[in-house]
Motif scaffolding. Sequence first.
Motif, mmCIF file in Angstrom:
data_model
loop_
_atom_site.group_PDB
_atom_site.id
_atom_site.type_symbol
_atom_site.label_atom_id
_atom_site.label_comp_id
_atom_site.label_asym_id
_atom_site.label_seq_id
_atom_site.Cartn_x
_atom_site.Cartn_y
_atom_site.Cartn_z
ATOM 1 N N SER A 133 9.854 -10.484 5.938
ATOM 2 C CA SER A 133 10.510 -11.102 7.069
ATOM 3 C C SER A 133 11.223 -12.188 6.505
ATOM 4 O O SER A 133 10.544 -13.299 5.787
ATOM 5 N N PRO A 134 12.649 -12.795 6.809
ATOM 6 C CA PRO A 134 13.123 -13.936 6.165
ATOM 7 C C PRO A 134 12.369 -15.013 6.696
ATOM 8 O O PRO A 134 11.965 -15.479 7.625
ATOM 9 N N GLY A 135 12.150 -15.807 5.662
ATOM 10 C CA GLY A 135 11.588 -17.373 5.627
ATOM 11 C C GLY A 135 10.042 -17.102 6.046
ATOM 12 O O GLY A 135 9.351 -18.095 6.421
ATOM 13 N N SER A 136 9.474 -16.118 5.729
ATOM 14 C CA SER A 136 7.998 -15.615 5.834
ATOM 15 C C SER A 136 7.439 -15.036 5.064
ATOM 16 O O SER A 136 7.849 -14.161 4.349
ATOM 17 N N SER A 137 5.820 -15.182 5.040
ATOM 18 C CA SER A 137 5.364 -14.385 3.991
ATOM 19 C C SER A 137 4.705 -13.091 4.570
ATOM 20 O O SER A 137 4.305 -12.109 3.877
ATOM 21 N N ALA A 138 4.922 -12.875 5.825
ATOM 22 C CA ALA A 138 4.583 -11.656 6.564
ATOM 23 C C ALA A 138 5.404 -10.466 5.819
ATOM 24 O O ALA A 138 6.741 -10.574 5.543
ATOM 25 N N TYR A 139 4.840 -9.208 5.927
ATOM 26 C CA TYR A 139 5.893 -8.154 5.713
ATOM 27 C C TYR A 139 5.423 -6.972 6.268
ATOM 28 O O TYR A 139 3.951 -6.637 6.873
ATOM 29 N N LEU A 140 6.290 -5.864 6.339
ATOM 30 C CA LEU A 140 6.001 -4.415 6.781
ATOM 31 C C LEU A 140 6.218 -3.767 5.522
ATOM 32 O O LEU A 140 6.759 -3.984 4.532
ATOM 33 N N ILE A 141 5.846 -2.283 5.845
ATOM 34 C CA ILE A 141 6.022 -1.230 4.606
ATOM 35 C C ILE A 141 6.951 -0.061 5.104
ATOM 36 O O ILE A 141 6.548 0.398 6.119
ATOM 37 N N ASP A 142 7.991 -0.099 4.681
ATOM 38 C CA ASP A 142 9.118 0.717 5.171
ATOM 39 C C ASP A 142 8.830 2.036 4.153
ATOM 40 O O ASP A 142 8.677 2.047 2.963
ATOM 41 N N HIS A 143 8.406 3.127 4.872
ATOM 42 C CA HIS A 143 7.965 4.417 4.201
ATOM 43 C C HIS A 143 8.506 5.608 4.804
ATOM 44 O O HIS A 143 8.635 5.576 6.102
ATOM 45 N N MET A 144 8.492 6.711 4.040
ATOM 46 C CA MET A 144 8.444 7.980 4.778
ATOM 47 C C MET A 144 7.146 8.416 5.295
ATOM 48 O O MET A 144 6.084 8.303 4.599
ATOM 49 N N ALA A 145 7.276 8.920 6.387
ATOM 50 C CA ALA A 145 6.131 9.391 7.187
ATOM 51 C C ALA A 145 5.886 10.781 7.274
ATOM 52 O O ALA A 145 6.484 11.208 8.526
ATOM 53 N N PHE A 146 5.246 11.511 6.517
ATOM 54 C CA PHE A 146 5.209 12.700 6.400
ATOM 55 C C PHE A 146 3.687 13.219 6.450
ATOM 56 O O PHE A 146 3.079 12.543 5.880
ATOM 57 N N VAL A 147 3.273 14.193 7.252
ATOM 58 C CA VAL A 147 2.030 14.957 7.004
ATOM 59 C C VAL A 147 2.053 16.155 6.141
ATOM 60 O O VAL A 147 2.848 16.868 6.373
ATOM 61 N N PHE A 148 1.478 15.928 4.957
ATOM 62 C CA PHE A 148 1.470 17.243 4.012
ATOM 63 C C PHE A 148 0.175 18.030 4.238
ATOM 64 O O PHE A 148 -0.933 17.532 4.448
ATOM 65 N N LEU A 149 0.468 19.436 4.175
ATOM 66 C CA LEU A 149 -0.817 20.458 4.104
ATOM 67 C C LEU A 149 -0.996 20.876 2.905
ATOM 68 O O LEU A 149 0.257 21.583 2.164
ATOM 69 N N LEU A 150 -1.960 20.779 2.416
ATOM 70 C CA LEU A 150 -2.447 21.408 1.064
ATOM 71 C C LEU A 150 -3.455 22.548 1.132
ATOM 72 O O LEU A 150 -4.168 22.434 2.424
ATOM 73 N N ASP A 151 -3.594 23.391 0.340
ATOM 74 C CA ASP A 151 -4.310 24.653 0.476
ATOM 75 C C ASP A 151 -5.669 24.343 -0.019
ATOM 76 O O ASP A 151 -5.975 22.976 -0.473
ATOM 77 N N ARG A 152 -6.627 25.286 -0.276
ATOM 78 C CA ARG A 152 -8.065 24.943 -0.613
ATOM 79 C C ARG A 152 -8.229 24.422 -1.923
ATOM 80 O O ARG A 152 -9.092 24.034 -2.551
ATOM 81 N N ASP A 153 -7.194 24.709 -2.708
ATOM 82 C CA ASP A 153 -6.926 24.028 -4.247
ATOM 83 C C ASP A 153 -5.989 23.049 -4.403
ATOM 84 O O ASP A 153 -5.910 22.502 -5.548
ATOM 85 N N GLY A 154 -5.862 22.370 -3.117
ATOM 86 C CA GLY A 154 -5.063 21.113 -3.407
ATOM 87 C C GLY A 154 -3.545 21.231 -3.628
ATOM 88 O O GLY A 154 -2.839 20.231 -4.030
ATOM 89 N N LYS A 155 -3.156 22.484 -3.698
ATOM 90 C CA LYS A 155 -1.549 22.499 -3.669
ATOM 91 C C LYS A 155 -0.894 22.438 -2.593
ATOM 92 O O LYS A 155 -1.416 22.820 -1.415
#
Length: 203
Positions: A155-177
């Motif tokens: 934030s301008p003039g502040s030490s506070a911050y947010l994280i701008d990020h892509m928000a996906f839920v990934f599904l991996l198989d039993r082998d981690g693929k």
Amino acid sequence: MIAVALIAGAAAFLHFREKPPEETRREDAARLMNELMSGKAQVGGPFTLTDQYGNSRSLGDFRGKFVLLYFGYAFCPDVCPTDLAAMAQAIRTLGKEGDKLLPVFVTLDPERDTQELLRNYVAAFHPRFVALRGTEDEVRRVATAYKVYFEKVKSPGSSAYLIDHMAFVFLLDRDGKYLAFFPPGTSAERMAVMVREVLAQGP
């Protein structure tokens, strides 16, 4: 002609150097998104991070379980808790089949998300949640492997911050693929239906 080439090269160099950081970040985000959407790029891969109890955990430790993997941070005001709640509810909706799923949360904010904070944070969603953290470089390598873009926004003039990020839920198989991803805001019901279809395909 050599002089012209040198001038053109210098102009290109200066243009690259003067490219606004915001433009570079947008290009990075678009590149990762395109790679994920194309279905042609490799998504994911082995990683080792530290869980909410201080134990070293690798992707191989989850072998035998389907994994719902999410990248976010505990100070996220809305998107992360909504998606994590949907993941947890999807597991509950699946009943006994939900036992085949392991929810995993990787923080993109290791500076603030301590082990203790993560331990309490994920427990509020589901008792089987595994929360992972690492150094900023370690986390970025893992996130990039899954085509997840993120950046710290102050934030301008502040030490506070947010994280701008892509928000996906990934599904991996039993082998981690990597199998698939759910876009932000996917309901627990929709997630459960799609996961059930994957589970029905066999071990």
